[in-house]
Every structure is written in structure tokens, then in C-alpha cells.
Design a protein around this motif. Sequence first.
Motif, PDB file in Angstrom:
ATOM      1  N   GLY A 110      43.965  -7.116  28.278  1.00 37.14           N
ATOM      2  CA  GLY A 110      44.828  -7.926  29.132  1.00 37.14           C
ATOM      3  C   GLY A 110      44.630  -9.402  28.861  1.00 37.14           C
ATOM      4  O   GLY A 110      45.526 -10.213  29.097  1.00 37.14           O
ATOM      5  N   PHE A 111      43.438  -9.748  28.320  1.00 35.11           N
ATOM      6  CA  PHE A 111      43.184 -11.155  28.015  1.00 35.11           C
ATOM      7  C   PHE A 111      44.154 -11.690  26.965  1.00 35.11           C
ATOM      8  O   PHE A 111      44.462 -12.878  26.925  1.00 35.11           O
ATOM      9  N   GLU A 112      44.655 -10.793  26.113  1.00 42.71           N
ATOM     10  CA  GLU A 112      45.606 -11.234  25.074  1.00 42.71           C
ATOM     11  C   GLU A 112      46.926 -11.705  25.657  1.00 42.71           C
ATOM     12  O   GLU A 112      47.688 -12.427  24.999  1.00 42.71           O
ATOM     13  N   ALA A 113      47.220 -11.313  26.920  1.00 36.08           N
ATOM     14  CA  ALA A 113      48.464 -11.747  27.561  1.00 36.08           C
ATOM     15  C   ALA A 113      48.512 -13.264  27.715  1.00 36.08           C
ATOM     16  O   ALA A 113      49.590 -13.851  27.762  1.00 36.08           O
ATOM     17  N   CYS A 114      47.347 -13.902  27.775  1.00 35.84           N
ATOM     18  CA  CYS A 114      47.317 -15.368  27.842  1.00 35.84           C
ATOM     19  C   CYS A 114      48.038 -15.965  26.634  1.00 35.84           C
ATOM     20  O   CYS A 114      48.700 -17.000  26.743  1.00 35.84           O
ATOM     21  N   GLY A 115      47.902 -15.316  25.474  1.00 39.54           N
ATOM     22  CA  GLY A 115      48.545 -15.804  24.268  1.00 39.54           C
ATOM     23  C   GLY A 115      50.001 -15.389  24.144  1.00 39.54           C
ATOM     24  O   GLY A 115      50.757 -16.017  23.392  1.00 39.54           O
ATOM     25  N   ASP A 116      50.419 -14.361  24.862  1.00 42.53           N
ATOM     26  CA  ASP A 116      51.814 -13.916  24.785  1.00 42.53           C
ATOM     27  C   ASP A 116      52.777 -14.987  25.265  1.00 42.53           C
ATOM     28  O   ASP A 116      53.932 -15.030  24.849  1.00 42.53           O
ATOM     29  N   VAL A 117      52.335 -15.838  26.188  1.00 43.89           N
ATOM     30  CA  VAL A 117      53.200 -16.877  26.762  1.00 43.89           C
ATOM     31  C   VAL A 117      52.806 -18.260  26.235  1.00 43.89           C
ATOM     32  O   VAL A 117      52.964 -19.266  26.921  1.00 43.89           O
ATOM     33  N   ALA A 118      52.300 -18.315  24.999  1.00 38.67           N
ATOM     34  CA  ALA A 118      51.757 -19.561  24.453  1.00 38.67           C
ATOM     35  C   ALA A 118      52.767 -20.700  24.466  1.00 38.67           C
ATOM     36  O   ALA A 118      52.395 -21.867  24.635  1.00 38.67           O
TER      37      ALA A 118
ATOM     38  N   THR B 184      38.915 -14.830  31.328  1.00 35.60           N
ATOM     39  CA  THR B 184      39.392 -13.517  31.766  1.00 35.60           C
ATOM     40  C   THR B 184      38.310 -12.461  31.575  1.00 35.60           C
ATOM     41  O   THR B 184      38.083 -11.615  32.460  1.00 35.60           O
ATOM     42  N   ILE B 185      37.635 -12.495  30.435  1.00 35.42           N
ATOM     43  CA  ILE B 185      36.562 -11.533  30.172  1.00 35.42           C
ATOM     44  C   ILE B 185      35.387 -11.763  31.119  1.00 35.42           C
ATOM     45  O   ILE B 185      34.881 -10.828  31.750  1.00 35.42           O
ATOM     46  N   PHE B 186      34.937 -13.008  31.247  1.00 40.37           N
ATOM     47  CA  PHE B 186      33.772 -13.309  32.083  1.00 40.37           C
ATOM     48  C   PHE B 186      34.016 -12.936  33.541  1.00 40.37           C
ATOM     49  O   PHE B 186      33.223 -12.215  34.160  1.00 40.37           O
ATOM     50  N   VAL B 187      35.101 -13.430  34.105  1.00 34.51           N
ATOM     51  CA  VAL B 187      35.384 -13.182  35.521  1.00 34.51           C
ATOM     52  C   VAL B 187      35.717 -11.714  35.743  1.00 34.51           C
ATOM     53  O   VAL B 187      35.343 -11.120  36.763  1.00 34.51           O
TER      54      VAL B 187
ATOM     55  N   LEU C  71      34.497  -9.485  24.291  1.00 33.94           N
ATOM     56  CA  LEU C  71      34.288 -10.929  24.187  1.00 33.94           C
ATOM     57  C   LEU C  71      34.330 -11.354  22.718  1.00 33.94           C
ATOM     58  O   LEU C  71      34.891 -12.406  22.384  1.00 33.94           O
ATOM     59  N   LEU C  72      33.779 -10.532  21.833  1.00 26.57           N
ATOM     60  CA  LEU C  72      33.849 -10.820  20.400  1.00 26.57           C
ATOM     61  C   LEU C  72      35.302 -10.840  19.933  1.00 26.57           C
ATOM     62  O   LEU C  72      35.716 -11.716  19.164  1.00 26.57           O
ATOM     63  N   VAL C  73      36.080  -9.859  20.386  1.00 21.34           N
ATOM     64  CA  VAL C  73      37.499  -9.810  20.023  1.00 21.34           C
ATOM     65  C   VAL C  73      38.230 -11.039  20.561  1.00 21.34           C
ATOM     66  O   VAL C  73      39.054 -11.648  19.865  1.00 21.34           O
ATOM     67  N   ALA C  74      37.925 -11.416  21.797  1.00 18.99           N
ATOM     68  CA  ALA C  74      38.568 -12.580  22.401  1.00 18.99           C
ATOM     69  C   ALA C  74      38.230 -13.864  21.638  1.00 18.99           C
ATOM     70  O   ALA C  74      39.067 -14.766  21.528  1.00 18.99           O
ATOM     71  N   LEU C  75      37.015 -13.960  21.109  1.00 16.78           N
ATOM     72  CA  LEU C  75      36.641 -15.132  20.320  1.00 16.78           C
ATOM     73  C   LEU C  75      37.469 -15.216  19.040  1.00 16.78           C
ATOM     74  O   LEU C  75      37.922 -16.301  18.644  1.00 16.78           O
ATOM     75  N   VAL C  76      37.689 -14.066  18.394  1.00 13.73           N
ATOM     76  CA  VAL C  76      38.542 -14.042  17.196  1.00 13.73           C
ATOM     77  C   VAL C  76      39.974 -14.423  17.567  1.00 13.73           C
ATOM     78  O   VAL C  76      40.608 -15.256  16.897  1.00 13.73           O
ATOM     79  N   PHE C  77      40.491 -13.818  18.633  1.00 11.08           N
ATOM     80  CA  PHE C  77      41.843 -14.146  19.084  1.00 11.08           C
ATOM     81  C   PHE C  77      41.962 -15.634  19.411  1.00 11.08           C
ATOM     82  O   PHE C  77      43.007 -16.248  19.181  1.00 11.08           O
ATOM     83  N   GLY C  78      40.878 -16.201  19.972  1.00 10.97           N
ATOM     84  CA  GLY C  78      40.912 -17.614  20.334  1.00 10.97           C
ATOM     85  C   GLY C  78      41.169 -18.501  19.137  1.00 10.97           C
ATOM     86  O   GLY C  78      41.973 -19.439  19.190  1.00 10.97           O
ATOM     87  N   GLU C  79      40.479 -18.227  18.012  1.00  6.94           N
ATOM     88  CA  GLU C  79      40.707 -19.014  16.806  1.00  6.94           C
ATOM     89  C   GLU C  79      42.114 -18.807  16.255  1.00  6.94           C
ATOM     90  O   GLU C  79      42.746 -19.740  15.765  1.00  6.94           O
TER      91      GLU C  79
ATOM     92  N   LEU D 251      47.335 -15.038  34.776  1.00 12.54           N
ATOM     93  CA  LEU D 251      48.193 -14.038  34.145  1.00 12.54           C
ATOM     94  C   LEU D 251      47.353 -13.004  33.402  1.00 12.54           C
ATOM     95  O   LEU D 251      47.536 -11.789  33.576  1.00 12.54           O
ATOM     96  N   GLY D 252      46.403 -13.478  32.585  1.00 13.95           N
ATOM     97  CA  GLY D 252      45.558 -12.547  31.855  1.00 13.95           C
ATOM     98  C   GLY D 252      44.674 -11.721  32.771  1.00 13.95           C
ATOM     99  O   GLY D 252      44.487 -10.518  32.552  1.00 13.95           O
ATOM    100  N   PHE D 253      44.152 -12.346  33.829  1.00 11.11           N
ATOM    101  CA  PHE D 253      43.249 -11.643  34.735  1.00 11.11           C
ATOM    102  C   PHE D 253      43.979 -10.560  35.521  1.00 11.11           C
ATOM    103  O   PHE D 253      43.449  -9.457  35.703  1.00 11.11           O
ATOM    104  N   THR D 254      45.187 -10.861  35.997  1.00  6.86           N
ATOM    105  CA  THR D 254      45.915  -9.853  36.768  1.00  6.86           C
ATOM    106  C   THR D 254      46.425  -8.723  35.883  1.00  6.86           C
ATOM    107  O   THR D 254      46.634  -7.602  36.349  1.00  6.86           O
ATOM    108  N   TYR D 255      46.628  -9.009  34.587  1.00  7.20           N
ATOM    109  CA  TYR D 255      46.945  -7.952  33.633  1.00  7.20           C
ATOM    110  C   TYR D 255      45.718  -7.065  33.450  1.00  7.20           C
ATOM    111  O   TYR D 255      45.797  -5.839  33.517  1.00  7.20           O
TER     112      TYR D 255
END
Length: 527
Positions: free
Chosen positions: A247-255, A272-275, A91-99, A53-57
Amino acid sequence: MSDLPSKAHHPAGAHTSAGNRADGHLSDSDHLAVLGYGDSFERSMSPWANFALGFTYLSPLVGVYSLLAVALSTGGPPSIWWIVIVACGQLLVALVFGEVVSQFPIAGGIYPWARRLWSKRYAWMAAWIYICALIVTITSVAEFGAGFLASLFGLDLSRNSTLFLGLGLLVLALAINFSGTKWLARIARIGLFAELIGVIGLGLFLLIFERKHSFSVFFDTMGTAGDGSYLPVFMGAAVAGLFLFYGFEACGDVAEEVSNPARGIPKAMLMTIFVGAISALFSFGGYVLAAPNLEEIVAGEVADPIPAILAGSLGDVGAKIFLLVAILAFISCVLSLQAAASRLIFSFARDGMMPGHTWLSKVTDGTKIPHNALIVACTAPALICVLIWFNDGILVAVTSFAILGIYLAFQMVVLGALRQRLRGWKPAGPWSLGGWGVVVNIAALAYGIFAMVLLSLPGDSGSFFADWIVLIGLAVVLVAGFIYLFTARPDRKSDAPEGDAIAVAEAIRAHRAKLKLARAGRGRFPE
């Protein structure tokens, strides 16, 4: 800072220790109950589907296709390095979002995170900016996808065909979303494979069999700087990366539709960021190295170079097959955008923070999806498509603020997280950066400010409106949002929790400690 959610926010029977995991962390239902909510959705989305979902976004295929000509004509082949730079920053932003999502695995992403990290008003503005940016992004992807459909079916790309094909994409995505989370996950996975074939597969083919330039071309400015310094030109080519990595944040939209989201979603965001970065590099690099007329493209003489590159490398049949793959990616992209927007709208409405909140926060009994929020996520872009049909000149005006708006909404969460850390917040989710959290948070904020400055830089066309359109568009959205916020006062109509990151972290740890003691007393919890 408010207290923990009161019992009024807990649906009857929601808070139970049944189903807590053997590792001592809370079950999904218990975690939601601590946050003040009960289960509303069906947790049928796998971690793999969540990543899809995040990758296709994010859609590297759509991003590279859209940006290749602009990036090359601005900064030449070295503009490819912006993919690496922005990927590292995001990637830094995604790490913050991850926590954040690990402690707050709630539907809606940006809005509930900003609310629990700061306040209702702060979250209202973050959500308003992000909703507007998402609606416009859905519109632009549907409009651009219409061109692919027209090419596949041999239609003339006129105003009428663009309108009807774009509306067709929106309605098709709505129908799939209406069928439920399982179908959303299935189509997202299909879109993922289409993206990988269309970017990595094609990129490798072009690199191996159709390469016409050496790799040193990525260090050749090809005269884009003229007689001056290349640095300003390179900074101007930042669009090559800045318009791609969100778009990686979409992973969290459907938590609330993912099993074990507190652990799985942070990993899906990072994947999502790496790939996405690897895919974009293969795709962008493949097109550049296979371009027979690279000098003309850099000189700005070719507005849409990819069809010619594909036709020369794949032949007419191969180019048609690629178009079909690209259309699958576009359908999945619109689908993912609609899903993300609808969950944000649902989360906003569930807390009573927007007009029609009772209607918008309804979830269907059978498919367990927010169908009314989905209708809005389809109808609003459709209306903008109709406006563009009347005046296609407004497409640039309505989309130019979207990326800056998304980056601003992101950084509002990053800033909120840093504020809470400085007040003593130690994230309590099972996925954590530990002692690196503050350092990463500061670096993510610095990157975000740098990115927003680049996105805000005026053009040099000589037309005030054209040169400042990004900030003008954002200003219109901000002013409209502040007028509504301070006249309608939606924050006064909601009693859901706010600014309680520290209190929630303490409650989660206390709950885990009780669980550990209870299991140890029964001889079931390994020490």
C-alpha cells in the motif's frame, strides 16, 4: 536502451526553467518535462495527505482484523513477530521504490517505473498483474467492509445485504474520488485518524486496562506445533505480516498530484511502513493480551474472535463506536485503492498501452482527475461483487492470487532497478541511498523472492484446487496477459520512452548543472 524522450513527447511550453528551486533541483514541471510529460493534474495533495493515502491503503485495522484468527490458529501468539519481519523486508523494497520515484515522479507508480527501468513489454506485464491484483483487492475490501456495515446497522449478513452494502461502499468511494484530489486528500486524512484511533488507541487501551495475559505469551506456541518442530508452523503463520505490508506504493501512484514529489514521496512511503508496523503491533498485541479465551482462539474454535474481545472490553456501546471508526477506515481504504488503480490505468492509457486508451487517459478540466479510469476502477470490482453474489465460493478463488500478484509486480520493479544499477545507473533524484543503493536493492530482491515462496506454498487440505489455488490464480492472470501481449501487441502502439533510466539520470544532472551555472553567473546560487 532507448534515447531520451523526443520533443514529440513534450507538450508545447512544458520545458521551462521557471520555478526551479533554490536548492538547485528541478521544479516539478521541469522534472516532468525531462521525463517526457507535461502537467496534467492539480498538485493539491500535501505530503501529509500523501502519507495518509498510503497508510489507509495499507490499513493495519483491516489487515489485523482480517488475519488475527488465521494467524493465531496457525502459529499461536508468536505469529506477531511476522509483523516485524515483513515490515523490515518491505522497508527494503520501499527504499528501492524511493530512489526510483525520486527520479521518476510519474503518475501510475509500478507501470512507469518498470517501463523506464526495463522495457514496454516488461512494464505491460507488471502493470497487468498489478491492475488485476488491485481490482480484486478493492473487491475483497468492499465485501469485508459490508460485514462491518451490517453489524453497525443490525442487519443480517446475507448474500443480498453483502452485495448491496459492498456496492454502496464502491459507489461512495467513487463519488468522493470524482470530487477531486482535495477531497481525496481530506478523506484520506480522516481515514488516517480513524485508523490510528482504531489500532493504536484501542491497542493501548487493551494493553493497559484489559490485559489478561503476560507479554511472555508471545513466546508461547500453545501447542500449535504438536509433537514436531515449530519452524514449519511459524513459516505457515507468515500470513500475519505478508498480507499486511503493501500500500506504501500508492504514495507514488499520485506523484503528479503532489508538490515536490521527488523529495516527499520517498519519505511518505517510509512513514507508511514505520507507522503501519507500530500500529499493527499495538493492535495485534492488544487483541491477544485482552482475549479471555485465547486458548480457544489458538485451537481454531473461534472463527471471528475480535467482536467478543471488543464487547467484553468496551461494552456494547463502545463496540458500536469502534464499528463506526472501522467503517471510516474501510471507506478510506476503498477510496485509496480506487485512486491508486485509476492512476495506474491512466498512466497505462496515456502511453497508448491498453484498449480504449484515448478515453481512459482523459482528465477532467475542473477537478483534474482521470474520471474514466476511476469509473473502470469502480465498475470492475462491482462486477466481481455480482459474480460473488451468484456464487460466494469464488471469493477465495478470485482473491487468493492478489497478494502474490502484488508482490510479483513489486519485485519486477526491484529487479529492473538492480538491472539498471549493474549497467551503471546512478539514481539522479534528490532522494538517494548513495553507495548503499546496490546493497539495499539486492537485499530487497532476496526478501521478495523469500516472500513469494512463502505465499506460493501449497496447502495441506488434500484438495488439489484448494491447496494450489494461489498459483492457479496467478497462472490464469499470467497466461491471459501473455496471450493479449503477443497477439494484440500493445507495445507496438506506444512510442513513449522505455529503458532510459541512465539517460534520464544524465539529463537531470546536466540540467541541474546548467541551472547552477546560470544562477552562479547571476550571483543568486550559493556555492
